[in-house]
Design an enzyme around this catalytic site. Structure first.
Site, PDB file in Angstrom:
ATOM      1  N   LYS A  45       0.818  -1.220   0.000  1.00 37.97           N
ATOM      2  CA  LYS A  45       0.000   0.000   0.000  1.00 37.97           C
ATOM      3  C   LYS A  45       0.850   1.268   0.000  1.00 37.97           C
ATOM      4  O   LYS A  45       0.488   2.278   0.577  1.00 37.97           O
ATOM      5  CB  LYS A  45      -0.996   0.033   1.182  1.00 37.97           C
ATOM      6  N   TRP A  78       5.176  -9.515  -9.483  1.00 39.52           N
ATOM      7  CA  TRP A  78       5.800  -9.651  -8.171  1.00 39.52           C
ATOM      8  C   TRP A  78       6.766 -10.832  -8.221  1.00 39.52           C
ATOM      9  O   TRP A  78       6.394 -11.927  -8.632  1.00 39.52           O
ATOM     10  CB  TRP A  78       4.745  -9.933  -7.106  1.00 39.52           C
ATOM     11  N   HIS A 100       7.484  -6.973  -2.416  1.00 44.32           N
ATOM     12  CA  HIS A 100       7.224  -6.463  -1.070  1.00 44.32           C
ATOM     13  C   HIS A 100       8.224  -7.055  -0.069  1.00 44.32           C
ATOM     14  O   HIS A 100       8.082  -6.842   1.132  1.00 44.32           O
ATOM     15  CB  HIS A 100       5.818  -6.877  -0.610  1.00 44.32           C
ATOM     16  N   SER A 130      -4.903   2.838   4.113  1.00 48.40           N
ATOM     17  CA  SER A 130      -5.119   2.158   2.836  1.00 48.40           C
ATOM     18  C   SER A 130      -5.238   0.648   3.050  1.00 48.40           C
ATOM     19  O   SER A 130      -6.106  -0.020   2.472  1.00 48.40           O
ATOM     20  CB  SER A 130      -3.956   2.479   1.889  1.00 48.40           C
ATOM     21  N   MET A 224      -4.902   6.475 -14.198  1.00 47.60           N
ATOM     22  CA  MET A 224      -4.607   5.094 -13.840  1.00 47.60           C
ATOM     23  C   MET A 224      -5.864   4.391 -13.322  1.00 47.60           C
ATOM     24  O   MET A 224      -6.100   3.220 -13.580  1.00 47.60           O
ATOM     25  CB  MET A 224      -3.525   5.089 -12.757  1.00 47.60           C
TER      26      MET A 224
END
Length: 288
Positions: A45, A78, A100, A130, A224
């Site tokens: 996030k 990812w 991440h 978020s 976006m």
């Protein structure tokens, strides 16, 4: 549902089972990172989807074809997720990917490569807000409980990918030298063009003023949000219910002020400052 039904534990980190498996994590560790790879690293996030929008045109001379025709999880995958083994070898070099993962869990080949990293940080109060809304709309994530309960979990690191402060500190590793560029979500909101110019310089790339204008315009949050290849509208509603909360929600900084009580703000700030006090890390929002 219990955490164990939705999440798996990998080297001390909670990861969502829908997008991670033991096989995908084994793949991560065996992944051969190339010298010309570019990895955008974020704590969840913090602007990952934005980076998946930005990197392809920066690496392809301003060409927007990929971001208009390929879902973001396939165009900039990812490294640690289940899609990676299916798409990673099909991406033309230089490859853009996201992660991440904290620094120490990157694949061995990453440390010996010359691959470049763009690390995006966001005010952790906005990250928390978020993430809270994301947990409410995503059926594959646990129920966040009340905002106060979720804040407690966040500060204790009992959330996906662990403690925010641990993640940020791990990527301030001097061993990276000039392989890493630090940017913030807030800078991208304030001056997207300026940040993209810094990224181009870091990546050793150039775009004409017209091409850069086109990329900046395409990569505004407003545009976006309407790109079906990026806004997660392709994901079935039973997995991510956009009626509960849109995946691309507000794209602003400072929304935390609508959620935090003064007491919670004080506690949150004190905890984060204490955990960063020996790190010399300073952020724009520390003075807010």
């Amino acid at each position: 549902m219990a955490d164990t039904e939705l999440n798996l534990l990998y080297r001390g980190l909670l990861l969502p089972k829908l997008t991670h498996s033991q096989e995908s994590l084994d793949y991560l560790q065996k992944l051969r990172v190339k010298d010309d790879d570019v990895v955008a690293v974020t704590y969840p996030k913090s602007g990952t989807t934005w980076m998946q929008e930005i990197l392809p045109p920066l690496l392809r001379g301003g060409d927007l074809t990929a971001v208009q025709t390929i879902p973001n999880w396939d165009r900039v995958p990812w490294m640690e997720e289940t899609r990676a083994p299916l798409v990673m070898d099909k991406i033309p070099s230089p490859r853009a990917m996201v992660s991440h993962m904290p620094y120490q869990l990157m694949p061995p080949s990453f440390f010996t490569s010359k691959a470049k990293v763009i690390y995006v940080t966001r005010n952790p109060k906005d990250v928390l807000v978020s993430s809270f809304h994301f947990h409410k709309m995503a059926s594959f994530l646990d129920d966040p409980g009340t905002f106060e309960e979720f804040t407690e979990k966040f500060l204790a690191g009992k959330v996906l990918f662990g403690k925010w402060t641990d993640h940020v500190k791990s990527w301030r590793n001097p061993a990276l030298g000039d392989r890493i560029l630090y940017v913030t979500y807030e800078e991208m909101i304030q001056d997207l063009r300026g940040v993209l110019e810094r990224m181009l310089n870091f990546l050793g790339r150039q775009l004409s003023a017209e091409a850069l204008d086109s990329v900046v315009n395409h990569c505004t949050f407003k545009n976006m949000k309407t790109n079906n290849m990026s806004n997660y509208s392709l994901v079935p509603e039973e997995i991510m219910d956009g009626k509960k909360s849109p995946f691309l929600r507000k794209g602003i900084s400072g929304d935390w002020k609508n959620h935090f009580s003064p007491e919670l703000d004080g506690k949150f700030t004190a905890t984060i400052q204490e955990e960063l006090k020996d790190s010399n890390i300073k952020f724009l929002w520390d003075d807010e």
